[in-house]
Each structure stands twice: as C-alpha cells, then as structure tokens.
Design a protein around this motif. Structure first.
Motif, short mmCIF file in Angstrom:
data_model
loop_
_atom_site.label_atom_id
_atom_site.label_comp_id
_atom_site.label_asym_id
_atom_site.label_seq_id
_atom_site.Cartn_x
_atom_site.Cartn_y
_atom_site.Cartn_z
N GLN A 76 51.58 -3.55 -9.59
CA GLN A 76 52.28 -4.56 -10.39
C GLN A 76 51.73 -4.59 -11.80
O GLN A 76 52.47 -4.72 -12.78
CB GLN A 76 52.10 -5.93 -9.75
CG GLN A 76 52.83 -6.10 -8.44
CD GLN A 76 52.47 -7.40 -7.78
OE1 GLN A 76 51.35 -7.89 -7.90
NE2 GLN A 76 53.41 -7.96 -7.05
N ILE A 117 61.16 -1.86 -6.07
CA ILE A 117 60.97 -3.28 -6.39
C ILE A 117 62.19 -4.09 -5.96
O ILE A 117 62.08 -5.18 -5.41
CB ILE A 117 60.71 -3.45 -7.90
CG1 ILE A 117 59.48 -2.67 -8.32
CG2 ILE A 117 60.54 -4.91 -8.25
CD1 ILE A 117 58.19 -3.24 -7.87
N GLU A 168 54.98 -11.28 -1.95
CA GLU A 168 56.37 -11.29 -2.44
C GLU A 168 57.02 -12.64 -2.20
O GLU A 168 56.98 -13.17 -1.12
CB GLU A 168 57.17 -10.21 -1.72
CG GLU A 168 56.81 -8.82 -2.21
CD GLU A 168 57.16 -8.58 -3.65
OE1 GLU A 168 56.41 -7.89 -4.32
OE2 GLU A 168 58.17 -9.11 -4.12
#
Lengths: 340, 257
Positions: A305, B179, B257
């Motif tokens: 990330q 993603i 998430e």
C-alpha cells in the motif's frame, strides 16, 4: 570586534563555529525534549500520564535516557563489518545536523545563505538513506538487512514526490534560495494556494523520516526493530537522535516551503512584535505535534500500500499539479521571470 | 591559496577513492568508494563555482543511482575465494582495456583545443554578472539547445519504457494483487455460515474446502465481487463446505480492508 570576525581568517573560522553552535545546541536540546514531548503527548492522547518520575512533570527524563544510553555496553555482532557498523549511525546523525546550515531563521539569518539552498536540502535528505542501508548490511543480520532494504526503497520512492512538490513551489518563487522562498510568501503562505501539495509534502515527509504510519523499516511486529536491531548504547542513541533531528529538519522544510518560514501570519502590529525566529520555532513545533498526532492516530501501512501510494497516487498527482501550476502561472503572467 | 589547498584535497581523495573502487576486495566497499568519489567530484564543481551541477551530481548520482547500485551489490552472494581464482585469468584483459582507455584519453587531452573566439559567442555568456549559474544554465538549455535537451529527455524516456517492457511479465498464473478485487470483496463471497451438528467435528462435513478456481483466475474481471457471487449462487445451490476461505485472498492478509 566586528573587524576581527569578518576580516581575519581565525575570526571567520571562529564565527562559523559560533554560528554552528548557536544552531546545534538548541537543536540537540530540542531533539532531547522532542522524545519526551512525544511520550507525553501520546500519553495524553491515550489517557495515560507518561513519564512523570524524573523531575517535575518528568522534565529530566530526557537526561536520564541520555545517561542510560551512554553508560550501556556497545555490542558489535560477530561477523559484522566493524567499521561500517559504527560508521552508519554517525553518518545518519551528522547528516541530520549539516542540513541545518542553510535553514534561514530570519531574513538572511542562515549559516550559509547559498543560491541552491533547496537543492542542498534535497541532496542531504537523499543521503540519509545510506546510513540506514549501511547499517542494515553491516549488521550481518537478516532482519536488519530486510529493514534496510525496505527503508531504502521507501525513501527513494517518496523523494520523487518530494522533488516534484518542491519544483511546483519553486515555479512560484523563481529562485532556489531558501531566503527568497520565504520572502515570496509575504502576501500569502504557499499552504493556501498549494494546499494539495502541502498535504502531499507532509505525508511524504512522514515517509521520508520513517515515521508512523510509514514506519515499516522498523516494523516491530515482523522485523523486530528493522535496520537498528543489532545496535545498542551510543550507536543506537545516535540513530535515535538522528531520526528525531530529521523530524525537526522535515518540519523546518514544511515551515519554510509552505508556512512562511519566519514570517508572521499577518504583517500587522500584534503579530510583528514577536521576532521571526520564534515564529519559525512555533511553526516547527506545530508540525512536530502533527507528526506525533499522526503516530498516535493511524495504524501502520502495509508495504505494498505504501509503494502504491507513493508511485501510483502521489507521483502522478504532484506531476499533474506541477504542469497545471506552471500553466496557470504562465497564463496569468504571474511567473517570476528567473530572478537573478 | 586556500582554494588551491581545498582543490588538491578533493582531487587527491577523488583519485584515491576511484582507485579503491577498482582495488577493493568487497564489492560493497567498492560502491561506497564510488560514492566518495562522486562526493569529491561535487566538491570540485563547487570550487569551480558550479553549485547547481554539484548539487545535481549529489542528488542524481549519490542519492538515486548509487543507492540502486548498493541495493543490487548488497544482495549479491559474494564468495571471496571464487573471486580470487578469477583474478589470474581476467587480469590481462582488464589491463588491456584499461591501457587502451588510458592511451585514448591521453590522445584526446593532448589534442584538446578551446576555440579562441569562445568569449564572443553571446549566448554562452550569462546576460549579467549577478545571474546565478542555475538561471544561466536555464537560459542556454531552454533556448539555444532546446531540441538537444528534449532529445536527451526522450532517450531517457525510451530507456525507462524499455526497462519496464523487458521486466514486466503478465503470467496468467501470477498472483498479482488486484486492488479493485479487494475493494469489491463482500463477506458472502468468502464466508458461509452453516449449522454445525454438535459434537460431530468438521471432518465429517468435508473439513475446510478451498475452492479450486481461486488461484488461477485471481485477476480476471467478473470472477470476483457481487456479480460473481450471484452467478455462483445461482449455479450451485448446495454447498458441502463448512467454511469457505478463498486462499488467494486469505493468504495475503486482508484484515485491514
């Protein structure tokens, strides 16, 4: 007396030494108290008391820590590269110090008021990665090595966006001199017209100093303590001080590039009574508070990330902003015409 | 006088560290000496008054290029004994290459002449003596040499794209992170609540079932998210598994998430 300082060789050298001391002594004291402030602020945010035993409100805690650090034994792991192992913390620490030579604390009040001040800062901050990389390699430990590699990749990635943000600031200033950059903000601080860049720069500064939420090089949970896992005593202390001095430096850069450096918020009476250096210090302290605030608030990023944010979000965004602001300045005729 | 002393210090350290780049036993030391050499070169630029070039040298070479060098060299698995074996064989070739380079450099520098009228080329002289060399460089680079400058930039761009093309492989079985898929993920897709008979254990129910289609189709659109879940729901009404964990997702740790 002035004649002695400005016209004799010994006087000039003495003057530089005195000027450096005038910057470094407050800086080191600030670093010592920043470690305390961090613990106190985070304690307050988490409804704890923080260090409160040594001295009133724990103000002597910083010295207690320093004495502890100095009197411990320096352990050098077997198979480590001795010279590089000890060189790395000194490099990190001294790089965090030398960058302060160009930071102006008032109009023309810098040890070296050089024409390429911003580039000097960028160069010094890009060297910071070596201390970490060398420490990781010289420790002869896989945790330290992985921490060092992570950190190097992270710092190199975020330098790119820092560079682009600085370019868009420079477009509006027309000079690489830090003094000119502050003076260009007389009417409005750059954090207002360039608010998105201010945010990008601040987040990149967090990543560049390996602070939470980007403290993956340390990553206690998976890498024990990252690149300085093998360090102890004074060598560890130097890394520690270097990290906090880097926070000071990055806060200084944020203050100078976006928060108007030594300039008061408004050029009218009650604000102008306070001298410039105090304004700069106040701004730096505010940035440092936000550094600590962020650490107490956000969880750590995952490594992929972090890379995605740096390369796929910040890089295109700051590049687009740079092109846009160049176009805007060109069209409106505000582009400074390459000041001497 | 002072400038000369500083010059000789920088020059001596530069030459010494350049020699050590070649002579150092440990490749990591070689790279570190290379960095020292870059530094001293930057110092020489500073003495010449070219502060912009000095800083650019440090930022580009020391701050970026040498970091990548160091990165690669540190990860090499170096065996010193093996390296020493090769010295006998490769020394003559190395010496020959070095000798040829030296002779060529000597030839180039002994025939180096600076044009006598260089001072009269107006665009090479800064417009005013107070102009900083950053601004002066920009004056020349973006006006008289704009096409050469842009061509250099294009060459770099092509090299960059080339590097990406050479290294980017899109394997169908590659477990690349998607993603969109992570954001589309819903609880029903990865978790199924079942009534378990008490005291029976899960082995009798078939244990943990890992769906076979989750690895290879990781990045194909339409195989994940609500849409895929509804399709699968319609296709298979009965499911014997107790708890279904999609391994490709479970393995990558997506608790955040």
């Amino acid at each position: 007396m002035a004649d002695f300082f400005f016209h004799t060789v010994i006087g000039q050298i003495l003057l530089i030494v005195l000027e450096s001391l005038a910057v470094l002594v407050p800086l080191l004291l600030g670093v010592a108290y920043l470690t305390l402030a961090e613990r106190k602020v985070m304690a307050a945010m988490q409804l704890r008391k923080g260090p409160n035993v040594n001295g009133p409100f724990g103000v002597l805690q910083a010295f207690a820590d320093a004495i502890k650090m100095l009197t411990k034994e320096t352990v050098i792991p077997s198979g480590a590269n001795r010279m590089l192992f000890l060189f790395a913390p000194f490099l990190t620490f001294s790089l965090a110090m030398v960058a302060w030579a160009v930071i102006p604390t008032g109009n023309g009040l810098a040890i070296a008021n050089i024409n390429v001040g911003v580039l000097y800062l960028l160069a010094i901050s890009s060297l910071g990665v070596y201390g970490i990389l060398i420490a990781g390699w010289a420790s002869n430990s896989k945790y330290a090595f992985l921490g060092g590699l992570r950190s190097a990749a992270q710092m190199v990635s975020y330098e790119v966006s820092i560079g682009l943000v600085i370019v868009s600031v420079l477009l509006a200033v027309g000079s690489l001199n830090l003094n000119d950059i502050v003076l260009a903000q007389r009417h409005v601080w750059f954090c207002l017209p360039m608010f998105p860049m201010f945010i990008v720069f601040f987040i990149s500064a967090l990543a560049e100093t390996n602070r939470a939420p980007f403290d993956l090089p340390e990553g206690e949970s998976e890498l024990v303590a990252g690149f300085f896992v093998e360090y102890s005593a004074l060598a560890f202390g130097l890394f520690f001080l270097g990290e906090y001095a880097n926070m000071f430096l990055m806060s200084g850069m944020v203050s100078i590039l976006f928060l108007g450096g030594w300039l008061p918020p408004l050029g009218i009476a009650p604000f102008t009574w306070i001298p410039g250096p105090l304004w700069l210090i106040a701004k730096i302290l505010f940035c440092l508070f936000v550094f600590i605030w962020v650490r107490a608030t956000f969880p750590r990023y995952r490594y992929d990330q972090l890379m995605r944010l740096g390369w796929k979000v910040f890089l295109p965004f700051s590049l687009a902003w740079m092109v846009l602001s160049a176009g805007f300045l060109m069209v409106t005729g505000l582009l400074p015409g390459g000041a001497g | 006088m002072m400038t000369q002393i500083v010059f000789y210090v920088f020059a001596a350290v530069l030459v010494l560290s350049a020699t050590m780049v070649v002579c150092a036993r440990n490749p990591v030391h070689s790279v570190l000496f290379l960095i020292l050499a870059f530094f001293n070169a930057a110092g020489l630029f500073l003495i010449a008054g070219a502060e912009f070039l000095a800083m650019t040298l440090v930022i580009v070479y020391v701050g970026a290029v040498a970091v990548l060098f160091l990165f690669v060299v540190m990860m090499l698995d170096v065996r010193f004994a093996q390296m020493r074996e090769g010295v006998q064989r490769y020394a003559p070739i190395g010496a020959a290459v070095g000798g040829v380079l030296l002779v060529e450099l000597i030839m180039a520098f002994t025939h180096w002449r600076v044009a006598g009228n260089i001072g009269q080329i107006t665009h090479l002289v800064p417009s005013s003596p107070t102009r900083t060399n950053t601004a002066a460089l920009g004056d020349v680079l973006y006006t008289h040499y704009i096409f050469l400058f842009q061509t250099c930039a294009l060459v770099l761009l092509v090299a960059m794209i080339g590097a990406i093309v050479l290294t980017l492989r899109d394997r169908p079985t590659g477990r690349r992170q998607n993603i969109d898929r992570q954001h589309d993920r819903i609880p029903q897709e990865s978790l199924e609540m079942l009534q378990v008979p008490l005291g029976a254990g899960v082995a009798a129910q078939g244990g943990f079932l890992r769906p076979h289609d989750s690895y290879d189709v990781a990045a194909v659109p339409g195989t994940y998210g609500t849409e895929a879940w509804r399709a699968r729901e319609a296709a298979e009404q009965t499911q014997t598994a107790l708890v279904v964990i999609t391994p490709a997702q479970g393995a990558k740790g997506q608790d955040d998430e």
